[in-house]
Design a protein around this motif. Structure first.
Motif, PDB file in Angstrom:
ATOM      1  N   LYS A  60     -81.762  -8.002  -3.801  1.00 26.84           N
ATOM      2  CA  LYS A  60     -80.602  -8.463  -3.033  1.00 26.84           C
ATOM      3  C   LYS A  60     -79.928  -7.340  -2.256  1.00 26.84           C
ATOM      4  CE  LYS A  60     -81.209 -12.591  -4.597  1.00 26.84           C
ATOM      5  NZ  LYS A  60     -81.760 -13.633  -3.702  1.00 26.84           N
ATOM      6  N   VAL A  61     -80.004  -6.121  -2.785  1.00 26.85           N
ATOM      7  CA  VAL A  61     -79.376  -4.995  -2.085  1.00 26.85           C
ATOM      8  C   VAL A  61     -79.998  -4.798  -0.714  1.00 26.85           C
ATOM      9  CG1 VAL A  61     -78.889  -2.518  -2.203  1.00 26.85           C
ATOM     10  CG2 VAL A  61     -78.849  -3.899  -4.283  1.00 26.85           C
ATOM     11  N   LEU A  62     -81.291  -5.096  -0.601  1.00 24.47           N
ATOM     12  CA  LEU A  62     -82.008  -4.951   0.666  1.00 24.47           C
ATOM     13  C   LEU A  62     -82.041  -6.250   1.463  1.00 24.47           C
ATOM     14  CD1 LEU A  62     -85.005  -2.763  -0.555  1.00 24.47           C
ATOM     15  CD2 LEU A  62     -82.891  -2.010   0.547  1.00 24.47           C
ATOM     16  N   GLY A  63     -81.180  -7.191   1.102  1.00 30.12           N
ATOM     17  CA  GLY A  63     -81.074  -8.437   1.849  1.00 30.12           C
ATOM     18  C   GLY A  63     -81.899  -9.573   1.307  1.00 30.12           C
ATOM     19  N   GLY A  64     -82.835  -9.273   0.378  1.00 32.39           N
ATOM     20  CA  GLY A  64     -83.680 -10.316  -0.179  1.00 32.39           C
ATOM     21  C   GLY A  64     -84.526 -10.998   0.881  1.00 32.39           C
ATOM     22  N   SER A  65     -84.759 -12.278   0.698  1.00 35.91           N
ATOM     23  CA  SER A  65     -85.562 -13.033   1.661  1.00 35.91           C
ATOM     24  C   SER A  65     -84.815 -13.279   2.967  1.00 35.91           C
ATOM     25  CB  SER A  65     -85.971 -14.382   1.052  1.00 35.91           C
ATOM     26  OG  SER A  65     -84.821 -15.130   0.702  1.00 35.91           O
ATOM     27  N   ALA A  66     -83.473 -13.152   2.947  1.00 35.42           N
ATOM     28  CA  ALA A  66     -82.672 -13.365   4.160  1.00 35.42           C
ATOM     29  C   ALA A  66     -82.740 -12.185   5.117  1.00 35.42           C
ATOM     30  CB  ALA A  66     -81.218 -13.634   3.792  1.00 35.42           C
ATOM     31  N   GLY A  67     -83.068 -11.007   4.601  1.00 37.73           N
ATOM     32  CA  GLY A  67     -83.181  -9.839   5.452  1.00 37.73           C
ATOM     33  C   GLY A  67     -81.855  -9.158   5.743  1.00 37.73           C
ATOM     34  N   ILE A  68     -81.890  -8.202   6.669  1.00 31.71           N
ATOM     35  CA  ILE A  68     -80.711  -7.406   7.029  1.00 31.71           C
ATOM     36  C   ILE A  68     -80.546  -7.436   8.534  1.00 31.71           C
ATOM     37  CG2 ILE A  68     -79.631  -5.125   6.991  1.00 31.71           C
ATOM     38  CD1 ILE A  68     -81.289  -4.452   4.557  1.00 31.71           C
ATOM     39  N   ASP A  69     -79.327  -7.712   8.975  1.00 30.01           N
ATOM     40  CA  ASP A  69     -78.967  -7.621  10.389  1.00 30.01           C
ATOM     41  C   ASP A  69     -78.031  -6.424  10.542  1.00 30.01           C
ATOM     42  OD1 ASP A  69     -78.225  -7.880  12.974  1.00 30.01           O
ATOM     43  OD2 ASP A  69     -77.226  -9.816  12.773  1.00 30.01           O
ATOM     44  N   PHE A  70     -78.487  -5.367  11.231  1.00 31.08           N
ATOM     45  CA  PHE A  70     -77.692  -4.141  11.295  1.00 31.08           C
ATOM     46  C   PHE A  70     -77.290  -3.781  12.729  1.00 31.08           C
ATOM     47  CE2 PHE A  70     -82.166  -3.221  11.140  1.00 31.08           C
ATOM     48  CZ  PHE A  70     -82.399  -2.213  12.046  1.00 31.08           C
ATOM     49  N   LEU A  71     -77.127  -4.793  13.572  1.00 35.59           N
ATOM     50  CA  LEU A  71     -76.645  -4.547  14.925  1.00 35.59           C
ATOM     51  C   LEU A  71     -75.163  -4.193  14.890  1.00 35.59           C
ATOM     52  CD1 LEU A  71     -76.899  -4.653  18.019  1.00 35.59           C
ATOM     53  CD2 LEU A  71     -76.411  -7.109  17.879  1.00 35.59           C
ATOM     54  N   ASN A  72     -74.782  -3.124  15.580  1.00 40.29           N
ATOM     55  CA  ASN A  72     -73.384  -2.711  15.670  1.00 40.29           C
ATOM     56  C   ASN A  72     -73.143  -2.205  17.084  1.00 40.29           C
ATOM     57  OD1 ASN A  72     -70.811  -1.630  15.464  1.00 40.29           O
ATOM     58  ND2 ASN A  72     -71.144  -0.816  13.415  1.00 40.29           N
ATOM     59  N   LYS A  73     -72.455  -2.993  17.882  1.00 41.95           N
ATOM     60  CA  LYS A  73     -72.260  -2.669  19.294  1.00 41.95           C
ATOM     61  C   LYS A  73     -71.259  -1.533  19.518  1.00 41.95           C
ATOM     62  CE  LYS A  73     -73.396  -7.332  20.895  1.00 41.95           C
ATOM     63  NZ  LYS A  73     -72.931  -8.510  21.657  1.00 41.95           N
ATOM     64  N   LYS A  74     -70.536  -1.138  18.469  1.00 42.75           N
ATOM     65  CA  LYS A  74     -69.521  -0.104  18.637  1.00 42.75           C
ATOM     66  C   LYS A  74     -70.078   1.307  18.469  1.00 42.75           C
ATOM     67  CE  LYS A  74     -65.775  -3.111  17.030  1.00 42.75           C
ATOM     68  NZ  LYS A  74     -64.679  -3.301  16.047  1.00 42.75           N
ATOM     69  N   VAL A  75     -71.301   1.450  18.023  1.00 40.46           N
ATOM     70  CA  VAL A  75     -71.859   2.778  17.782  1.00 40.46           C
ATOM     71  C   VAL A  75     -72.417   3.367  19.067  1.00 40.46           C
ATOM     72  CG1 VAL A  75     -72.439   2.210  15.390  1.00 40.46           C
ATOM     73  CG2 VAL A  75     -74.137   1.820  17.183  1.00 40.46           C
ATOM     74  N   ASN A  76     -72.626   4.678  19.030  1.00 38.40           N
ATOM     75  CA  ASN A  76     -73.241   5.373  20.161  1.00 38.40           C
ATOM     76  C   ASN A  76     -74.703   4.940  20.269  1.00 38.40           C
ATOM     77  OD1 ASN A  76     -74.646   7.372  21.733  1.00 38.40           O
ATOM     78  ND2 ASN A  76     -72.848   8.691  21.521  1.00 38.40           N
ATOM     79  N   PRO A  77     -75.120   4.370  21.394  1.00 36.52           N
ATOM     80  CA  PRO A  77     -76.490   3.830  21.481  1.00 36.52           C
ATOM     81  C   PRO A  77     -77.567   4.896  21.343  1.00 36.52           C
ATOM     82  CG  PRO A  77     -75.424   3.815  23.625  1.00 36.52           C
ATOM     83  CD  PRO A  77     -74.365   4.145  22.632  1.00 36.52           C
ATOM     84  N   TYR A  78     -77.321   6.117  21.832  1.00 39.50           N
ATOM     85  CA  TYR A  78     -78.335   7.165  21.765  1.00 39.50           C
ATOM     86  C   TYR A  78     -78.368   7.834  20.390  1.00 39.50           C
ATOM     87  CZ  TYR A  78     -78.513   6.545  26.786  1.00 39.50           C
ATOM     88  OH  TYR A  78     -78.656   6.001  28.024  1.00 39.50           O
ATOM     89  N   LEU A  79     -77.238   7.896  19.727  1.00 36.05           N
ATOM     90  CA  LEU A  79     -77.195   8.482  18.392  1.00 36.05           C
ATOM     91  C   LEU A  79     -77.785   7.530  17.362  1.00 36.05           C
ATOM     92  CD1 LEU A  79     -76.296  10.858  16.616  1.00 36.05           C
ATOM     93  CD2 LEU A  79     -74.057   9.741  16.402  1.00 36.05           C
TER      94      LEU A  79
END
Length: 343
Positions: free
Chosen positions: A129-148
């Protein structure tokens, strides 16, 4: 030698300029996939092509490469440039640990054992479950630096980053291909008992090849994760991923440096365009055509597409660039003697 390096530089410039010419989203998506599977294929080629150990479990390292940056970003907000290195280290450790028992096996036993490892990995990911299980992980974050954080809004940037890694992979593979390490691996693939009889530590070399292949496949997985910005066990650790990696090398040419690129180009274009034009029928015609075309190529080109391309290039070079050798006095005398003998 200068012509050789110049031709490679021209090909590199063409590869860099491709997304500026092919501007549609689909075309750039295909370009990115070609580069990703090329990197993975180059990695598999070390153990499967040079060492002759056919692994069908490299989805394990692909999954480690996918999950490490994704989970570290999701849990601790670690930048992918750092977590990618962590993923490579974990893949090498995993390859070393599972390689100790698995590389003692030979032939089909080794292949089946690697398949079992992938299925175990998929089961673990589904139930963690820590890794999202069968549902997976969505890690999109539009506020971060795109190149970093490697979260670009344009597919061109993803392609260029992946292309840089592909160039590095080709450079390393070219060095290994002409090195003592590469020749020893070929000797192991030819006859392992004969290699041992001449003093080659086969266990050591197979383990090193296994770990080296894990590095490239893990990098390919990390880049793919950053491109999707969503992962689940069904994307990363299935048999289709392992088979795709193997087919890329078999299609292009086993034991060649550039064969994986040719194989990835053929397979990705076949899979994507059959899915586009026939996938909407809902009857699986795209998968049938894809499988049929792959079977046809493998049957009629058992050594891959790369040897055929090399023969075509040599034929074209001989046709357009072959110069007539200058006639020497000895050659003229020899020709005159032949004519006299005929008369």
């Amino acid at each position: 030698m200068m012509k050789k390096y110049l031709s490679k530089l021209i090909l590199l410039l063409i590869a860099v300029m491709l997304p500026l010419v092919l501007t549609s989203t689909l075309e750039q998506h295909i370009l990115f996939l070609i580069v990703i599977w090329s990197i993975a294929g180059i990695g598999w080629n070390f153990i499967g092509g040079y060492a002759g150990q056919v692994s069908i479990g490299h989805a394990l390292f692909f999954a480690i490469g996918i999950y490490t940056p994704s989970a570290l970003f999701h849990l601790f907000h670690v930048v992918p440039w750092v977590s990618m290195v962590i993923g490579v280290i974990l893949s090498v450790i995993c390859a070393n640990l599972i390689g100790i028992p698995l590389l003692r096996l030979r032939g089909p036993q080794f292949s089946i054992a690697t398949m079992a490892v992938v299925e175990c990995m998929r089961t673990i990911l589904i139930n963690t479950k820590v890794l999202g299980g069968s549902a997976g992980i969505d890690f999109l974050n539009k506020k971060v630096n795109p190149y970093l954080y490697m979260q670009f809004t344009n597919k061109r940037e993803y392609y260029w980053v992946a292309l840089a890694f592909l160039v590095a992979a080709i450079a390393i593979a070219s060095h290994v291909d002409k090195s003592k390490f590469g020749y020893n691996l070929r000797c192991i693939a030819g006859n392992e008992m004969a290699a041992e009889s001449v003093g080659i530590n086969t266990s050591k070399y197979k383990s090193l090849a296994f770990m080296l292949s894990a590095v490239f496949v893990s990098v390919a997985g990390s880049l793919y994760a950053q491109y999707l910005l969503y992962i689940d066990p069904y994307i990363s650790s299935t048999m289709s991923v392992s088979l795709m990696i193997v087919l890329v090398v078999v299609m292009g040419g086993v034991g060649t440096v550039y064969g994986s690129i040719i194989g990835a180009t053929v397979l990705v274009m076949i899979s994507q365009y059959t899915r586009i034009y026939f996938g909407g029928t809902g009857t699986g015609i795209d998968l049938i055509l894809y499988g049929g075309l792959v079977i046809i190529v493998v049957l009629f080109l058992p050594h891959g597409v790369m040897p055929l391309l090399e023969r075509c290039v040599k034929w074209i070079a001989a046709l357009f660039f072959k110069k007539k050798a200058p006639v020497t006095e000895e050659a003229e005398v020899s020709e005159a003697e032949k004519k006299g003998a005929v008369n």
